[in-house]
Design a protein around this motif. Structure first.
Motif: not given
Lengths: 264, 181
Positions: A51, A54-55, A58-59, A99, B114, B117
């Motif tokens: 995940s 993937e994020k 996309k970023g 991030t 979340e 993560e």
């Protein structure tokens, strides 16, 4: 697990995550998870890693799209490749940790963005025959169910009403802890602080609950911008040395580093 | 987990031990329902509780013999309990969810959280160098398959599976350390 088993396990998890298994094969995987809970943890870790990948992807795509748009509006096509290349270099430089990089100006990035409602205090599953679920426990579970479905306001209403009832200390503490968590997730940090403080100040509170409350309280102070109070609370929680020890010591280290860098 | 222990505890009415053993598998059973039938966490909780209420007498009556038979029975009973809850509350919902028994490719993605993560992101920093390079490659090439990774690192495909698993193990240990003792 030997190498052959490792390869087989990894392939099965990969197929599951990619949605390539039949329901009967999925059930076999879950039976394996029940037999070996560590296998479930590996699966969940892999799922979250994918995940994140993937994020991040996309970023990066969003960044490239932004650069393309910028190149078209400002200089037609002459510098388009240069800008794209610059975006590429930027992406590589930012890499895995992109991030985190925009967050160095405020230590609140060290705080939890959200507390999983599964962390809230509920009631046990199995009871002996003479130990029926009390009406209050049922009410607690109902309020908990609302929190699980992210209906925080109604959950808060129910828990708040329960506080007016005649409660044992243990139930009162659980409800106040849950209210602290709920207000945290609603970004109402002063209310979260009030309930968590009451939990901490309860004389007969168990060490485990106190540690949990101090961990959330340290996060509340971070969100409120009070780094010193956060550090002090985290250190007091860390002395208990329970389930949240690693999270607390990690926070202490990161917070001390941040304060040193920012001369605070 | 040794399920004969659970059977023994239930048969001896040792509720403290039975609760402790059940506590280990309840989160997995709940996540099974959330993932496979799209149950909400509260319905999953109810369904698992009802499943135990149904399965425990079966265990007490020696109706389930093998450990794998017990686990399979738990999964099926948990699903049935969930459908029963829906049927009791809303027939329309039941009809809708029942159709979802057909496997959906996005099943596992319902399990994302979340907070995990965020912890995982911090753990990536602590990976050993060779594993970090592999993860860096995966971030840089999100669509790369095992063959692409093998070619890039000049290793066999089987070796890629093993290395990826080592990465997951290391990350999981880090996440666990941050969650638990």
């Amino acid at each position: 697990m030997n190498n052959t088993e490792t390869i087989e396990f990894s392939k099965r998890i990969d197929s599951y995550i990619r949605g390539r298994l039949k329901q009967s094969e999925i059930d076999k995987i879950w039976i394996d998870f029940l037999k070996n809970p560590i296998h479930y943890e590996w699966f969940e870790t892999e799922l979250h890693l994918r995940s994140l990948i993937e994020k991040a992807d996309k970023g990066k795509k969003a960044l490239v799209a932004l650069s393309v748009e910028s190149s078209q509006t400002k200089s037609k096509s002459k510098f388009k490749n240069l800008i794209l290349a610059a975006a590429g270099v930027l992406i590589l430089a930012i890499g895995l940790w992109f991030t985190l990089l925009n967050k160095t100006q405020n230590a609140s990035h060290l705080a939890l963005t959200f507390i999983d409602p599964m962390e809230m205090a509920g009631t046990g599953i199995i009871r002996s025959e003479d130990q029926a679920l009390s009406e209050i426990d049922i009410e607690i579970n109902r309020a908990l169910a609302l929190a699980y479905s992210r209906d925080y306001e109604d959950s808060i209403d129910r828990f708040s009403m329960l506080l007016n009832r005649d409660l044992t200390i243990s139930r009162k503490v659980r409800i106040e802890l849950n209210l602290g968590i709920l207000y945290y997730n609603m970004s109402e940090y002063e209310s979260a602080e009030r309930y968590l403080q009451t939990v901490i100040e309860t004389e007969t509170v168990s060490a485990a609950i106190e540690e949990q409350a101090r961990w959330y309280m340290a996060n509340v102070y971070l969100k409120m911008g009070d780094m010193n109070e956060s550090l002090r609370t985290a250190k007091m929680g860390d002395q208990i040395g329970g389930r949240y020890h690693f999270l607390l010591s990690d926070l202490i280290t990161n917070l001390e580093n941040w304060m040193e860098q920012h001369n605070q | 987990m040794d399920y004969s222990e659970l059977v023994e505890a239930i048969n001896e009415k040792d509720m403290k031990k039975a609760n402790m053993l059940c506590a280990r598998i309840i989160p997995i059973l709940k996540k099974y329902l959330i993932s496979t039938v799209g149950a909400t966490p509260e319905n999953a909780e109810d369904a698992v509780q009802k499943m135990f209420e149904y399965v425990i007498p079966k265990i007490q009556n020696n109706e389930i013999q093998s450990p794998s038979g017990l686990l399979s029975y738990m999964l099926t009973s948990a699903r049935h309990s969930y459908y029963k809850i829906l049927r009791e509350y809303d027939l329309m919902d039941y009809e809708m969810i029942n159709e979802q028994l057909v496997n959906e490719p996005d099943q596992p993605w319902r399990l994302l959280g979340e907070d995990k993560e965020s912890i995982l992101l911090r753990c990536l920093n602590q990976l050993k160098s060779q594993y970090r390079k592999l993860v860096q490659f995966m971030f840089d090439h999100p669509n790369a398959d095992t063959e692409d990774i093998a070619e890039y690192f000049d290793i066999s495909v089987n070796n890629v599976w093993i290395r990826k698993h080592r990465v997951i193990q290391q990350l999981n240990e880090c996440v666990r350390a941050k969650y638990d003792k």
